[in-house]
Write a protein that holds these residues in place. Structure first.
Motif, PDB file in Angstrom:
ATOM      1  N   HIS A 131      -5.244   5.878   6.704  1.00  0.00           N
ATOM      2  CA  HIS A 131      -6.218   5.659   5.632  1.00  0.00           C
ATOM      3  C   HIS A 131      -7.625   5.409   6.162  1.00  0.00           C
ATOM      4  N   GLU A 175       4.153   7.583   2.190  1.00  0.00           N
ATOM      5  CA  GLU A 175       3.530   8.236   3.345  1.00  0.00           C
ATOM      6  C   GLU A 175       4.619   9.017   4.064  1.00  0.00           C
ATOM      7  N   HIS A 224      -7.533   3.923  -0.175  1.00  0.00           N
ATOM      8  CA  HIS A 224      -6.087   3.739  -0.314  1.00  0.00           C
ATOM      9  C   HIS A 224      -5.524   4.585  -1.449  1.00  0.00           C
ATOM     10  N   PHE A 251       0.320  12.009   2.040  1.00  0.00           N
ATOM     11  CA  PHE A 251       0.486  10.944   1.055  1.00  0.00           C
ATOM     12  C   PHE A 251       0.882  11.532  -0.300  1.00  0.00           C
ATOM     13  N   THR A 289       1.700   2.582  -5.691  1.00  0.00           N
ATOM     14  CA  THR A 289       1.975   2.591  -4.262  1.00  0.00           C
ATOM     15  C   THR A 289       2.145   4.035  -3.820  1.00  0.00           C
ATOM     16  N   GLN A 290       1.724   4.351  -2.621  1.00  0.00           N
ATOM     17  CA  GLN A 290       1.897   5.695  -2.097  1.00  0.00           C
ATOM     18  C   GLN A 290       3.157   5.780  -1.248  1.00  0.00           C
ATOM     19  N   ASN A 341       0.822  -1.201   0.000  1.00  0.00           N
ATOM     20  CA  ASN A 341       0.000   0.000   0.000  1.00  0.00           C
ATOM     21  C   ASN A 341       0.857   1.251   0.000  1.00  0.00           C
ATOM     22  N   HIS A 342       1.824   1.300   0.919  1.00  0.00           N
ATOM     23  CA  HIS A 342       2.681   2.487   0.975  1.00  0.00           C
ATOM     24  C   HIS A 342       4.005   2.186   1.647  1.00  0.00           C
ATOM     25  N   ASP A 350       1.213  10.225  -4.193  1.00  0.00           N
ATOM     26  CA  ASP A 350       0.864   9.120  -5.087  1.00  0.00           C
ATOM     27  C   ASP A 350       1.977   8.857  -6.081  1.00  0.00           C
TER      28      ASP A 350
END
Length: 155
Positions: free
Chosen positions: A124, A68, A152, A47, A65-66, A7-8, A49
Motif C-alpha cells: 500500500h 490481498e 488503503h 487487491f 477490508t481488502q 486492513n486486509h 475490495d
C-alpha cells in the motif's frame, strides 16, 4: 497496543489470474485492482475490495477490508514454501493498521513478541512489519501504518 482496523487478509496463491476468476465469478467481487509486482518483497500482489459494512442504522464504516492475493515471484522462498505445504494456497496473514509504525514495533518488542525485520514499504506504499505467528495466536500478523490518504482503498 490497541487493535487497529483490519486492513486486509493476505491470501497466498499459486496463480493470481486463477484467483481473480474465483473472487469475481464465485465470490461476486466487483472491484479487483490491477496486479503488480512488489519486487522488494519478491511477490506479485492484487487487491480485491470487499464492500463497506452497513451498520443497519444507515451508517457505514470507512470501507471494506481488502483481500490481498499474493503470488511468489521467482526467488521468493517464504510464499513458495507456504505453497509447497498448501498447494492450493490459502490464508497467509492478517494485516492491522496502527497510527505509528515505530511506536507499534517498540510495543511489540517490549512485550517480547518476535518482530520479523525492520519496517519497510509494503504493497500500500506505507511502512509495515510482520510479527511471528507463534507470538500471535498462530497467525502471521502484518502491522501497517495507517495510510495518510485513501491508499488503503485505492491501491
Amino acid at each position: 497496543m490497541k487493535l487497529g482496523r483490519l486492513n486486509h487478509i493476505g491470501v497466498a496463491t499459486p496463480s493470481i489470474a486463477d484467483s481473480i476468476v474465483f473472487y469475481r465469478d464465485v465470490m461476486g467481487a466487483t472491484k479487483i485492482h490491477e496486479p503488480f509486482d512488489l519486487e522488494s518483497q519478491g511477490v506479485k500482489v492484487c487487491f480485491v475490495d470487499t464492500p463497506a459494512h452497513s451498520t443497519g442504522s444507515g451508517l457505514s464504516d470507512s470501507g471494506g477490508t481488502q483481500i490481498e492475493l499474493v503470488e511468489p515471484l521467482p526467488g521468493n522462498t517464504s510464499i513458495a514454501s507456504f505453497l509447497e505445504k498448501n498447494p492450493a494456497g490459502g490464508q497467509h496473514h492478517m494485516c492491522y493498521e496502527v497510527p505509528d509504525i515505530h511506536a507499534a514495533k517498540a510495543e511489540f518488542e517490549a512485550m517480547g513478541k518476535r518482530v520479523l525485520g525492520e519496517p519497510r514499504i509494503g504493497a500500500h506504499g506505507t511502512l509495515i512489519f510482520f510479527v511471528h505467528p507463534r507470538d500471535m495466536g498462530g497467525v502471521l500478523t502484518e502491522i501497517m501504518e495507517t495510510p495518510k490518504d485513501e491508499a488503503h482503498l485505492s491501491n
